[in-house]
Design a protein around this motif. Structure first.
Motif, PDB file in Angstrom:
ATOM      1  N   UNK A   1      12.752  77.231  37.776  1.00 40.78           N
ATOM      2  CA  UNK A   1      13.108  78.655  37.876  1.00 40.78           C
ATOM      3  C   UNK A   1      11.994  79.421  38.590  1.00 40.78           C
ATOM      4  N   UNK A   2      10.737  79.149  38.202  1.00 45.60           N
ATOM      5  CA  UNK A   2       9.580  79.812  38.837  1.00 45.60           C
ATOM      6  C   UNK A   2       9.575  79.508  40.336  1.00 45.60           C
ATOM      7  N   UNK A   3       9.834  78.255  40.674  1.00 47.83           N
ATOM      8  CA  UNK A   3       9.878  77.833  42.071  1.00 47.83           C
ATOM      9  C   UNK A   3      10.925  78.636  42.840  1.00 47.83           C
TER      10      UNK A   3
ATOM     11  N   UNK B   1      12.645  69.519  50.234  1.00 50.58           N
ATOM     12  CA  UNK B   1      13.936  69.710  50.890  1.00 50.58           C
ATOM     13  C   UNK B   1      14.685  70.940  50.421  1.00 50.58           C
ATOM     14  N   UNK B   2      14.012  71.797  49.626  1.00 52.78           N
ATOM     15  CA  UNK B   2      14.682  72.999  49.103  1.00 52.78           C
ATOM     16  C   UNK B   2      14.215  74.255  49.852  1.00 52.78           C
ATOM     17  N   UNK B   3      13.938  74.111  51.109  1.00 55.51           N
ATOM     18  CA  UNK B   3      13.524  75.286  51.891  1.00 55.51           C
ATOM     19  C   UNK B   3      12.049  75.253  52.234  1.00 55.51           C
ATOM     20  N   UNK B   4      11.210  75.712  51.296  1.00 52.25           N
ATOM     21  CA  UNK B   4       9.774  75.817  51.562  1.00 52.25           C
ATOM     22  C   UNK B   4       9.119  74.437  51.524  1.00 52.25           C
ATOM     23  N   UNK B   5       8.283  74.095  52.507  1.00 49.96           N
ATOM     24  CA  UNK B   5       7.596  72.795  52.489  1.00 49.96           C
ATOM     25  C   UNK B   5       6.727  72.619  51.235  1.00 49.96           C
TER      26      UNK B   5
ATOM     27  N   UNK C   1       7.884  66.273  40.243  1.00 49.61           N
ATOM     28  CA  UNK C   1       7.873  67.684  40.656  1.00 49.61           C
ATOM     29  C   UNK C   1       8.169  67.804  42.152  1.00 49.61           C
ATOM     30  N   UNK C   2       7.571  66.922  42.948  1.00 48.20           N
ATOM     31  CA  UNK C   2       7.826  66.936  44.393  1.00 48.20           C
ATOM     32  C   UNK C   2       9.304  66.700  44.679  1.00 48.20           C
TER      33      UNK C   2
ATOM     34  N   UNK D   1      10.022  81.365  45.719  1.00 50.07           N
ATOM     35  CA  UNK D   1      10.502  81.004  47.050  1.00 50.07           C
ATOM     36  C   UNK D   1      11.080  82.228  47.773  1.00 50.07           C
ATOM     37  N   UNK D   2      11.581  83.200  47.002  1.00 50.50           N
ATOM     38  CA  UNK D   2      12.130  84.424  47.590  1.00 50.50           C
ATOM     39  C   UNK D   2      11.060  85.227  48.340  1.00 50.50           C
ATOM     40  N   UNK D   3       9.788  84.962  48.033  1.00 52.03           N
ATOM     41  CA  UNK D   3       8.682  85.666  48.695  1.00 52.03           C
ATOM     42  C   UNK D   3       8.301  85.021  50.030  1.00 52.03           C
ATOM     43  N   UNK D   4       9.023  83.966  50.385  1.00 53.11           N
ATOM     44  CA  UNK D   4       8.840  83.273  51.668  1.00 53.11           C
ATOM     45  C   UNK D   4       7.414  82.732  51.891  1.00 53.11           C
ATOM     46  N   UNK D   5       6.900  81.931  50.942  1.00 53.69           N
ATOM     47  CA  UNK D   5       5.569  81.343  51.153  1.00 53.69           C
ATOM     48  C   UNK D   5       5.586  80.305  52.274  1.00 53.69           C
ATOM     49  N   UNK D   6       4.405  80.032  52.789  1.00 53.66           N
ATOM     50  CA  UNK D   6       4.267  79.012  53.837  1.00 53.66           C
ATOM     51  C   UNK D   6       4.477  77.621  53.255  1.00 53.66           C
TER      52      UNK D   6
END
Length: 278
Positions: free
Chosen positions: A25-27, A61-65, A55-56, A31-36
């Protein structure tokens, strides 16, 4: 309004299914904050290897590297090569390469005793596939003999093939700027992302700082002590301190900010929003 710079977040693998569900959920929220990228820690000697991989798998593959941490002390080249091949096959192309601390009870430093050895080995084994981040200590590594030797050790990691660095958390921006100035005088010009630790709990913060050699300025310790168990005041004060720290770092040219989330959405999200970095 701060200058727009990239942000990244660090997670640690959880020990329970409930913790893993909460972290998912935290992830999603961060992720909505668009981190690198998101980084995921890894215990020295592979002590959290399976949990790190789990965890990886949740995040890759869920958007953010995702960038797995990889520590070398007490581990073999064979096991590290296996992980590098696995990460490459999964499309992961960023790694945080660390020495790590020898797990208690384990004897021998392994085949790659220092982070410089690990960086060199990653380059020998995987070529230029991975973008490699290494650790930086603006206030000196707690086990270093001197600041000058610590600077040389850091420069060795970059010359071995690292691309960038993430710092230990700190609250004195001058320490960061001095560190960057020193490595530039050695001919090292790579991005050094300040590591940002939100202040939400005084005793936890002091424990983390004592364990990592990070300095909490006396004025911050004194102010936290006056609040006692008033967690709302501690969080409000901590938020103000960290916002001001980040503003100084951004104004001074920090290339990005790396947040030690402690697996929480808040206050990391609020810091990013108030800094205008979302």
């Amino acid at each position: 309004m701060s200058k727009q710079i990239p942000i990244s977040f660090e997670f640690f693998p959880t020990k329970t299914d409930a913790g893993a569900e909460k972290l998912r959920v935290v992830h999603q929220e961060l992720q909505l904050l668009k981190p690198e990228f998101f980084s995921v820690t890894y215990g020295a000697g592979g002590s959290t290897r399976e949990r790190t991989l789990s965890t990886l798998n949740d995040f890759n593959g869920k958007g953010t590297p995702v960038a797995p941490h990889l520590s070398c002390i007490g581990d073999s080249k064979e096991r590290i090569a296996e992980l590098l091949d696995l990460y490459q096959s999964q499309g992961i192309d960023r790694i945080v390469a660390l020495r790590g601390d020898l797990p208690s009870g384990q004897v021998g430093l392994g085949e790659l005793p220092y982070a410089t050895d690990l960086v060199r080995f990653i380059r020998e084994h995987s070529g230029d596939h991975f973008h490699i981040e290494v650790a930086a200590y603006p206030e000196m590594h707690p086990q270093a003999d001197s600041f000058d030797k610590d600077i040389q050790r850091f420069c060795d990691k970059i010359r071995a093939g690292a691309n960038a660095a993430l710092t230990q958390f700190f609250f004195n921006p001058d320490a960061y700027f001095y560190f960057v100035d020193r490595i530039q005088k050695e001919g090292i010009d790579i991005p050094v992302a300040p590591g940002i630790m939100p202040i939400t709990n005084a005793s936890n913060l002091i424990r983390f700082a004592d364990g990592t050699g990070a300095e909490i300025p006396r004025w911050i310790r004194k102010q936290l002590a006056t609040y006692g168990d008033d967690s709302a005041s501690i969080k409000a004060f901590g938020h103000e301190v960290v916002v001001k720290l980040c503003e100084r770092l951004i104004a001074g040219g920090a290339p990005s900010l790396h947040f030690y989330t402690m697996n929480h959405t808040e206050p990391n999200r609020q810091l990013v929003l108030d800094l205008g970095l979302a």
